[in-house]
Design a protein around this motif. Structure first.
Motif, PDB file in Angstrom:
ATOM      1  N   GLY A 161      42.514  41.883  17.554  1.00  0.00           N
ATOM      2  CA  GLY A 161      41.282  41.356  17.162  1.00  0.00           C
ATOM      3  C   GLY A 161      41.078  41.561  15.838  1.00  0.00           C
ATOM      4  N   MET A 162      39.584  42.320  15.532  1.00  0.00           N
ATOM      5  CA  MET A 162      39.694  42.286  13.794  1.00  0.00           C
ATOM      6  C   MET A 162      39.910  43.828  13.995  1.00  0.00           C
ATOM      7  SD  MET A 162      35.205  41.408  14.073  1.00  0.00           S
ATOM      8  CE  MET A 162      35.408  42.306  12.420  1.00  0.00           C
ATOM      9  N   GLY A 163      40.668  44.027  13.138  1.00  0.00           N
ATOM     10  CA  GLY A 163      41.005  45.381  12.703  1.00  0.00           C
ATOM     11  C   GLY A 163      41.962  46.593  13.375  1.00  0.00           C
ATOM     12  N   GLU A 164      42.822  46.987  12.227  1.00  0.00           N
ATOM     13  CA  GLU A 164      44.264  47.379  12.360  1.00  0.00           C
ATOM     14  C   GLU A 164      44.191  48.777  14.340  1.00  0.00           C
ATOM     15  OE1 GLU A 164      47.758  48.678  13.008  1.00  0.00           O
ATOM     16  OE2 GLU A 164      47.595  47.614  11.474  1.00  0.00           O
ATOM     17  N   PRO A 165      45.186  48.381  15.114  1.00  0.00           N
ATOM     18  CA  PRO A 165      44.506  49.281  15.658  1.00  0.00           C
ATOM     19  C   PRO A 165      45.117  50.791  16.040  1.00  0.00           C
ATOM     20  CG  PRO A 165      45.004  47.437  17.245  1.00  0.00           C
ATOM     21  CD  PRO A 165      45.432  46.870  15.525  1.00  0.00           C
ATOM     22  N   LEU A 166      46.533  50.982  15.257  1.00  0.00           N
ATOM     23  CA  LEU A 166      46.867  51.428  14.575  1.00  0.00           C
ATOM     24  C   LEU A 166      45.757  53.281  14.220  1.00  0.00           C
ATOM     25  CD1 LEU A 166      51.296  51.071  15.157  1.00  0.00           C
ATOM     26  CD2 LEU A 166      49.063  51.843  16.991  1.00  0.00           C
ATOM     27  N   ALA A 167      45.075  51.887  13.350  1.00  0.00           N
ATOM     28  CA  ALA A 167      44.705  52.630  12.217  1.00  0.00           C
ATOM     29  C   ALA A 167      43.235  53.345  13.361  1.00  0.00           C
ATOM     30  CB  ALA A 167      44.513  52.106  11.424  1.00  0.00           C
ATOM     31  N   VAL A 193      49.665  43.963  27.911  1.00  0.00           N
ATOM     32  CA  VAL A 193      48.993  44.566  27.162  1.00  0.00           C
ATOM     33  C   VAL A 193      49.567  44.613  26.160  1.00  0.00           C
ATOM     34  CG1 VAL A 193      47.389  46.296  25.988  1.00  0.00           C
ATOM     35  CG2 VAL A 193      47.143  45.854  28.912  1.00  0.00           C
ATOM     36  N   THR A 194      48.734  44.070  24.969  1.00  0.00           N
ATOM     37  CA  THR A 194      50.091  44.026  23.757  1.00  0.00           C
ATOM     38  C   THR A 194      49.157  44.171  22.650  1.00  0.00           C
ATOM     39  OG1 THR A 194      51.619  42.143  24.624  1.00  0.00           O
ATOM     40  CG2 THR A 194      51.245  42.459  22.199  1.00  0.00           C
ATOM     41  N   VAL A 195      49.675  45.691  21.630  1.00  0.00           N
ATOM     42  CA  VAL A 195      49.398  46.034  20.426  1.00  0.00           C
ATOM     43  C   VAL A 195      49.820  45.477  19.304  1.00  0.00           C
ATOM     44  CG1 VAL A 195      48.593  48.502  19.066  1.00  0.00           C
ATOM     45  CG2 VAL A 195      48.576  48.239  21.840  1.00  0.00           C
ATOM     46  N   SER A 196      48.967  44.946  18.043  1.00  0.00           N
ATOM     47  CA  SER A 196      49.686  44.964  17.503  1.00  0.00           C
ATOM     48  C   SER A 196      49.238  45.495  15.879  1.00  0.00           C
ATOM     49  CB  SER A 196      48.519  43.061  17.041  1.00  0.00           C
ATOM     50  OG  SER A 196      49.709  41.927  15.720  1.00  0.00           O
ATOM     51  N   THR A 197      50.773  45.635  15.548  1.00  0.00           N
ATOM     52  CA  THR A 197      50.206  46.230  14.518  1.00  0.00           C
ATOM     53  C   THR A 197      50.498  45.656  12.404  1.00  0.00           C
ATOM     54  OG1 THR A 197      50.546  48.308  12.895  1.00  0.00           O
ATOM     55  CG2 THR A 197      52.642  47.340  14.528  1.00  0.00           C
ATOM     56  N   SER A 198      49.450  46.081  11.671  1.00  0.00           N
ATOM     57  CA  SER A 198      50.640  45.469  10.343  1.00  0.00           C
ATOM     58  C   SER A 198      51.955  46.364   9.575  1.00  0.00           C
ATOM     59  CB  SER A 198      49.446  44.822   9.739  1.00  0.00           C
ATOM     60  OG  SER A 198      48.687  46.822   9.340  1.00  0.00           O
ATOM     61  N   GLY A 199      51.756  47.264  10.938  1.00  0.00           N
ATOM     62  CA  GLY A 199      53.049  48.001  10.691  1.00  0.00           C
ATOM     63  C   GLY A 199      52.940  50.423  10.370  1.00  0.00           C
ATOM     64  N   GLU A 210      53.822  57.108  23.688  1.00  0.00           N
ATOM     65  CA  GLU A 210      52.674  57.347  24.653  1.00  0.00           C
ATOM     66  C   GLU A 210      51.992  56.525  25.531  1.00  0.00           C
ATOM     67  OE1 GLU A 210      49.200  59.500  22.619  1.00  0.00           O
ATOM     68  OE2 GLU A 210      50.214  60.289  21.223  1.00  0.00           O
ATOM     69  N   THR A 211      52.982  55.804  25.646  1.00  0.00           N
ATOM     70  CA  THR A 211      52.776  54.272  26.215  1.00  0.00           C
ATOM     71  C   THR A 211      54.018  53.397  26.556  1.00  0.00           C
ATOM     72  OG1 THR A 211      52.015  52.743  24.948  1.00  0.00           O
ATOM     73  CG2 THR A 211      49.855  54.223  25.314  1.00  0.00           C
ATOM     74  N   ASP A 212      53.444  52.043  28.086  1.00  0.00           N
ATOM     75  CA  ASP A 212      54.209  51.260  27.831  1.00  0.00           C
ATOM     76  C   ASP A 212      54.036  49.755  27.976  1.00  0.00           C
ATOM     77  OD1 ASP A 212      56.063  53.224  29.438  1.00  0.00           O
ATOM     78  OD2 ASP A 212      55.273  52.871  31.171  1.00  0.00           O
ATOM     79  N   VAL A 213      53.182  49.985  26.714  1.00  0.00           N
ATOM     80  CA  VAL A 213      52.368  48.378  26.337  1.00  0.00           C
ATOM     81  C   VAL A 213      53.387  47.926  25.384  1.00  0.00           C
ATOM     82  CG1 VAL A 213      50.255  49.316  26.326  1.00  0.00           C
ATOM     83  CG2 VAL A 213      51.062  49.736  24.591  1.00  0.00           C
ATOM     84  N   ASN A 214      52.963  46.832  25.560  1.00  0.00           N
ATOM     85  CA  ASN A 214      53.760  45.682  24.440  1.00  0.00           C
ATOM     86  C   ASN A 214      53.626  46.139  23.031  1.00  0.00           C
ATOM     87  OD1 ASN A 214      55.175  44.555  26.607  1.00  0.00           O
ATOM     88  ND2 ASN A 214      53.753  43.148  26.759  1.00  0.00           N
ATOM     89  N   LEU A 215      54.603  46.242  22.263  1.00  0.00           N
ATOM     90  CA  LEU A 215      54.274  46.135  20.776  1.00  0.00           C
ATOM     91  C   LEU A 215      54.780  45.057  20.160  1.00  0.00           C
ATOM     92  CD1 LEU A 215      53.619  47.762  18.178  1.00  0.00           C
ATOM     93  CD2 LEU A 215      56.276  47.862  17.670  1.00  0.00           C
ATOM     94  N   ALA A 216      53.836  44.294  18.910  1.00  0.00           N
ATOM     95  CA  ALA A 216      53.670  43.022  17.880  1.00  0.00           C
ATOM     96  C   ALA A 216      54.206  43.411  16.895  1.00  0.00           C
ATOM     97  CB  ALA A 216      52.461  42.367  18.238  1.00  0.00           C
ATOM     98  N   VAL A 217      54.453  43.245  16.189  1.00  0.00           N
ATOM     99  CA  VAL A 217      54.302  43.674  14.408  1.00  0.00           C
ATOM    100  C   VAL A 217      54.463  41.978  13.591  1.00  0.00           C
ATOM    101  CG1 VAL A 217      55.351  44.571  12.819  1.00  0.00           C
ATOM    102  CG2 VAL A 217      56.015  45.342  15.105  1.00  0.00           C
ATOM    103  N   SER A 218      53.187  42.493  13.095  1.00  0.00           N
ATOM    104  CA  SER A 218      52.359  41.109  11.695  1.00  0.00           C
ATOM    105  C   SER A 218      53.904  41.177  11.014  1.00  0.00           C
ATOM    106  CB  SER A 218      51.171  41.543  11.125  1.00  0.00           C
ATOM    107  OG  SER A 218      50.837  40.289  10.703  1.00  0.00           O
TER     108      SER A 218
END
Length: 345
Positions: A161-167, A193-199, A210-218
């Protein structure tokens, strides 16, 4: 007073112990809040009256204010949610074949300034608190209850959604602890559960540890020149740095990292782009989501023709990649990828 949704179960247990209360009560409290969807401490009838009063004196339980709801032709629902300071965010409830996926925001606005993203046009305001992240999920399940649907049908979460989660890393991690709490929390499975990042390269490695969630990269580009032009973060963390972090990202044996590639007409949609993408991702356990650009009013980019999208996909498939062209849901209500832009005050 503090919002109790800002506390993980461990944090609440520490608070209870510091106040002379046995920490196992944290599990009971969590069960009332996240499983039974209780909004008052008075309803927590398996706790003593004294404990309920103590909780009432120190904490409150909040929900976000739904200011507006839009429903797409495909039944995707977009929620405009008002925060306690009057700021707004958007989340999206996406119907799937046998479950729902919730697209969750992590910031008010976004500072990454990706040229193709509508959210960036509003600028960055602030990070969301743990409670504001959690409330999106808790409230969505409550919304399903109100519609006489099974709340556990909301089984998938994407931080897209809105924002960069890793920020907003620290709040993200604490929120994930509550989301993934399989005993008394929201009980989501890490694989859903997937966390998306711009990098944000340093945080990618940290997330894997720290987690076992999925990673998505834009990703969206196959050269540093093009990616820096589209996504300013590439000027700080190059493609080489980004892909190296992805190579070392801790994933389970059967999992893959998702690379999101928004196809923009005449920008990144050529055969040469596809072949470079194949070469870039070859060393990584990768799958590719091709996303034809979701156009909005006054957008500078356009969606490629269907045959060019198909040709691009076929090159990836011919090189044995797991790849799909993702049909973005909710694009008629600006709820698709890159289109979220809540009212900013």
């Amino acid at each position: 007073m503090e919002n109790i949704l800002n506390f993980t179960r461990d944090d609440l247990g520490i608070w209870l112990e510091d106040n002379g209360i046995r920490p196992f009560r944290a599990g009971q409290i969590f069960k009332w809040i996240y499983i039974r969807q209780t909004d008052t401490f008075e309803q927590m009838t398996d706790l003593s009256k004294d404990l309920r009063q103590k909780l009432e004196d120190h904490f409150y339980i909040s929900r976000l204010i739904l200011d507006e709801k839009q429903v797409s032709a495909d039944t995707t629902e977009k929620f405009l949610l008002r925060l306690s300071d009057g700021q707004h965010i958007e989340s999206v409830l996406i119907p799937e074949k046998d479950h729902f996926t919730l697209c969750v925001s992590s910031q008010v606005g976004c500072a990454q300034n990706c040229r193709f993203c509508l959210t960036a046009k509003g600028g960055f305001v602030r990070n969301l608190s743990i409670s504001e992240i959690i409330a999106q999920v808790r409230d969505a399940r409550y919304y399903l209850i109100q519609k006489d649907l099974d709340p556990l049908k909301l089984s998938n979460i994407v931080f897209m959604g809105m924002g960069e989660p890793l920020a907003n890393y620290e709040n993200l991690i604490k929120a994930l602890k509550i989301i993934l709490d399989s005993d008394y929390g929201l009980k989501f499975a890490p694989r859903h559960v997937t966390v998306s990042t711009s990098g944000l390269v340093p945080k990618i490695t940290q997330l894997g540890l720290e987690t076992d969630v999925n990673l998505a990269v834009s990703l969206n580009a196959t050269t540093d020149e093009m990616r820096s032009n589209l996504m300013p973060i590439n000027k700080k963390y190059s493609l080489k740095q980004l892909l190296k972090a992805c190579q070392t990202f801790a994933i389970k044996p059967r999992n893959k990292i998702t690379f999101e590639y928004i196809l923009m007409k005449g920008v990144n949609d050529t055969k040469a782009d596809a072949l470079r993408l194949v070469k870039l991702l070859a060393p990584i356990k990768a799958k590719v989501n091709l996303i034809p650009f979701n156009e909005y009013d006054n957008s500078e980019f356009k969606r490629p023709p269907k045959n060019e999208i198909s040709d691009f996909l076929q090159i990836l498939l011919d090189h044995n990649f797991t790849a799909i062209t993702r049909k973005s849901k909710g694009d008629d209500i600006l709820a698709a990828c890159g289109q979220l832009k809540a009212k900013l005050y």
